[in-house]
Design a protein around this motif. Structure first.
Motif, PDB file in Angstrom:
ATOM      1  N   PHE A  14      36.433  33.762  29.483  1.00  0.00           N
ATOM      2  CA  PHE A  14      35.511  34.400  29.511  1.00  0.00           C
ATOM      3  C   PHE A  14      35.596  35.793  28.713  1.00  0.00           C
ATOM      4  O   PHE A  14      36.706  36.492  28.813  1.00  0.00           O
ATOM      5  N   GLU A  15      34.539  36.394  28.093  1.00  0.00           N
ATOM      6  CA  GLU A  15      34.420  37.635  27.423  1.00  0.00           C
ATOM      7  C   GLU A  15      33.746  38.488  28.306  1.00  0.00           C
ATOM      8  O   GLU A  15      32.512  38.136  28.669  1.00  0.00           O
ATOM      9  N   THR A  16      34.398  39.643  28.671  1.00  0.00           N
ATOM     10  CA  THR A  16      33.624  40.719  29.309  1.00  0.00           C
ATOM     11  C   THR A  16      34.128  41.824  28.702  1.00  0.00           C
ATOM     12  O   THR A  16      34.620  41.829  27.778  1.00  0.00           O
ATOM     13  N   SER A  17      33.963  42.971  29.358  1.00  0.00           N
ATOM     14  CA  SER A  17      34.187  44.424  28.929  1.00  0.00           C
ATOM     15  C   SER A  17      35.377  44.937  29.998  1.00  0.00           C
ATOM     16  O   SER A  17      35.329  44.764  31.000  1.00  0.00           O
ATOM     17  N   MET A  18      35.902  45.984  29.521  1.00  0.00           N
ATOM     18  CA  MET A  18      36.959  46.707  30.199  1.00  0.00           C
ATOM     19  C   MET A  18      36.058  47.513  31.314  1.00  0.00           C
ATOM     20  O   MET A  18      36.514  47.378  32.532  1.00  0.00           O
ATOM     21  N   THR A  19      34.898  47.928  30.963  1.00  0.00           N
ATOM     22  CA  THR A  19      33.952  48.655  31.957  1.00  0.00           C
ATOM     23  C   THR A  19      33.995  47.682  33.296  1.00  0.00           C
ATOM     24  O   THR A  19      33.901  48.166  34.327  1.00  0.00           O
ATOM     25  N   THR A  20      33.606  46.484  32.965  1.00  0.00           N
ATOM     26  CA  THR A  20      33.413  45.581  34.168  1.00  0.00           C
ATOM     27  C   THR A  20      34.437  45.210  34.926  1.00  0.00           C
ATOM     28  O   THR A  20      34.367  45.374  36.106  1.00  0.00           O
ATOM     29  N   ILE A  21      35.767  44.873  34.530  1.00  0.00           N
ATOM     30  CA  ILE A  21      36.756  44.446  35.261  1.00  0.00           C
ATOM     31  C   ILE A  21      37.234  45.679  35.781  1.00  0.00           C
ATOM     32  O   ILE A  21      38.134  45.437  36.804  1.00  0.00           O
ATOM     33  N   LYS A  23      35.421  48.173  37.334  1.00  0.00           N
ATOM     34  CA  LYS A  23      34.273  48.697  38.379  1.00  0.00           C
ATOM     35  C   LYS A  23      34.861  48.816  39.751  1.00  0.00           C
ATOM     36  O   LYS A  23      34.505  49.739  40.276  1.00  0.00           O
ATOM     37  N   ASP A  24      35.689  47.846  40.126  1.00  0.00           N
ATOM     38  CA  ASP A  24      36.279  48.070  41.422  1.00  0.00           C
ATOM     39  C   ASP A  24      37.647  48.684  41.244  1.00  0.00           C
ATOM     40  O   ASP A  24      38.645  47.561  40.924  1.00  0.00           O
ATOM     41  N   PRO A  25      38.000  49.670  41.301  1.00  0.00           N
ATOM     42  CA  PRO A  25      39.277  50.347  40.875  1.00  0.00           C
ATOM     43  C   PRO A  25      40.588  49.820  41.607  1.00  0.00           C
ATOM     44  O   PRO A  25      41.467  49.682  41.097  1.00  0.00           O
ATOM     45  N   HIS A  26      40.184  49.205  42.892  1.00  0.00           N
ATOM     46  CA  HIS A  26      41.381  48.612  43.613  1.00  0.00           C
ATOM     47  C   HIS A  26      41.404  47.091  43.558  1.00  0.00           C
ATOM     48  O   HIS A  26      42.453  46.662  44.086  1.00  0.00           O
ATOM     49  N   SER A  27      40.895  46.461  42.565  1.00  0.00           N
ATOM     50  CA  SER A  27      40.952  45.041  42.284  1.00  0.00           C
ATOM     51  C   SER A  27      42.041  44.614  41.456  1.00  0.00           C
ATOM     52  O   SER A  27      42.432  45.651  40.752  1.00  0.00           O
ATOM     53  N   LEU A  28      42.607  43.439  41.568  1.00  0.00           N
ATOM     54  CA  LEU A  28      43.553  42.895  40.498  1.00  0.00           C
ATOM     55  C   LEU A  28      43.172  43.032  39.225  1.00  0.00           C
ATOM     56  O   LEU A  28      44.076  43.263  38.282  1.00  0.00           O
ATOM     57  N   LEU A  29      41.791  42.693  38.880  1.00  0.00           N
ATOM     58  CA  LEU A  29      41.280  42.773  37.502  1.00  0.00           C
ATOM     59  C   LEU A  29      41.446  44.282  36.882  1.00  0.00           C
ATOM     60  O   LEU A  29      41.895  44.697  35.711  1.00  0.00           O
ATOM     61  N   ALA A  30      41.477  45.357  37.790  1.00  0.00           N
ATOM     62  CA  ALA A  30      41.496  46.613  37.227  1.00  0.00           C
ATOM     63  C   ALA A  30      42.941  46.899  36.939  1.00  0.00           C
ATOM     64  O   ALA A  30      43.155  47.546  36.107  1.00  0.00           O
ATOM     65  N   TYR A  54      31.222  34.036  39.151  1.00  0.00           N
ATOM     66  CA  TYR A  54      30.479  34.917  40.285  1.00  0.00           C
ATOM     67  C   TYR A  54      31.267  36.061  40.308  1.00  0.00           C
ATOM     68  O   TYR A  54      30.776  37.277  40.644  1.00  0.00           O
ATOM     69  N   ILE A  55      32.707  36.436  40.585  1.00  0.00           N
ATOM     70  CA  ILE A  55      33.232  37.460  40.607  1.00  0.00           C
ATOM     71  C   ILE A  55      32.922  38.443  39.286  1.00  0.00           C
ATOM     72  O   ILE A  55      32.591  39.627  39.513  1.00  0.00           O
ATOM     73  N   LEU A  56      32.884  38.122  38.213  1.00  0.00           N
ATOM     74  CA  LEU A  56      32.374  38.835  37.148  1.00  0.00           C
ATOM     75  C   LEU A  56      30.896  39.146  37.273  1.00  0.00           C
ATOM     76  O   LEU A  56      30.497  40.541  37.076  1.00  0.00           O
ATOM     77  N   ALA A  80      38.011  35.728  45.777  1.00  0.00           N
ATOM     78  CA  ALA A  80      37.481  37.144  46.003  1.00  0.00           C
ATOM     79  C   ALA A  80      38.568  37.945  46.450  1.00  0.00           C
ATOM     80  O   ALA A  80      38.761  38.937  46.085  1.00  0.00           O
ATOM     81  N   GLU A  81      39.374  37.408  47.566  1.00  0.00           N
ATOM     82  CA  GLU A  81      40.377  37.752  48.139  1.00  0.00           C
ATOM     83  C   GLU A  81      41.588  37.881  47.164  1.00  0.00           C
ATOM     84  O   GLU A  81      42.481  38.933  47.362  1.00  0.00           O
ATOM     85  N   TYR A  82      41.962  36.935  46.146  1.00  0.00           N
ATOM     86  CA  TYR A  82      42.842  36.916  45.396  1.00  0.00           C
ATOM     87  C   TYR A  82      42.697  37.998  44.558  1.00  0.00           C
ATOM     88  O   TYR A  82      43.665  38.714  44.071  1.00  0.00           O
ATOM     89  N   PHE A  83      41.575  38.188  43.923  1.00  0.00           N
ATOM     90  CA  PHE A  83      41.277  39.123  42.845  1.00  0.00           C
ATOM     91  C   PHE A  83      41.098  40.491  43.611  1.00  0.00           C
ATOM     92  O   PHE A  83      40.798  41.482  42.974  1.00  0.00           O
ATOM     93  N   GLN A  84      41.316  40.625  44.747  1.00  0.00           N
ATOM     94  CA  GLN A  84      41.175  41.958  45.771  1.00  0.00           C
ATOM     95  C   GLN A  84      39.947  42.610  45.379  1.00  0.00           C
ATOM     96  O   GLN A  84      39.777  43.772  45.297  1.00  0.00           O
ATOM     97  N   VAL A  85      38.757  42.027  45.116  1.00  0.00           N
ATOM     98  CA  VAL A  85      37.405  42.366  45.358  1.00  0.00           C
ATOM     99  C   VAL A  85      36.926  42.456  46.969  1.00  0.00           C
ATOM    100  O   VAL A  85      36.622  41.110  47.308  1.00  0.00           O
ATOM    101  N   ASN A  86      37.496  43.319  47.496  1.00  0.00           N
ATOM    102  CA  ASN A  86      37.201  43.455  48.839  1.00  0.00           C
ATOM    103  C   ASN A  86      36.959  44.758  49.510  1.00  0.00           C
ATOM    104  O   ASN A  86      36.446  45.591  48.964  1.00  0.00           O
TER     105      ASN A  86
END
Length: 103
Positions: A14-21, A23-30, A54-56, A80-86
């Motif tokens: 997956f190619e994405t941006s730092m801005t996207t990942i 966006k949810d400052p509490h997520s595992l991706l952030a 879907y997460i992205l 979603a729970e794993y990536f802490q998008v909650n």
């Protein structure tokens, strides 16, 4: 583009941006962005990549079209729970609510 990052998730790239990942400052991706992606701009995430889009998309747009299958929705809820998008963020609350209402 200095904002671009590459994520390998379960064999899917997956190619994405730092801005996207971030966006949810509490997520595992952030957290990943701030620690591991700050210099390398690529990472391997040992998860099933099937539902990662879907997460992205949710992080990009604040919404996403959920899969129609109840099993896929349950799998997505786990991701979603794993990536802490909650519920710690407004975006996470929207995704969690969407997943709960769709089942």
């Amino acid at each position: 583009m200095g904002d671009r990052v590459s994520l390998s998730v379960g064999g899917h790239t997956f190619e994405t941006s730092m801005t996207t990942i971030t966006k949810d400052p509490h997520s595992l991706l952030a957290k990943l962005a701030h620690h591991d992606l700050s210099t390398s701009r690529s990472a391997f995430i040992d998860r099933d990549g099937t539902h990662f889009r879907y997460i992205l998309n949710f992080l990009r747009d604040g919404s996403c079209v959920l899969p129609s299958s109840e099993q896929h929705q349950q799998e997505l809820r786990i991701e979603a729970e794993y990536f802490q998008v909650n519920s710690k963020s407004a975006a996470g609350r929207r995704m969690t609510t969407s997943l709960i209402l769709s089942v």
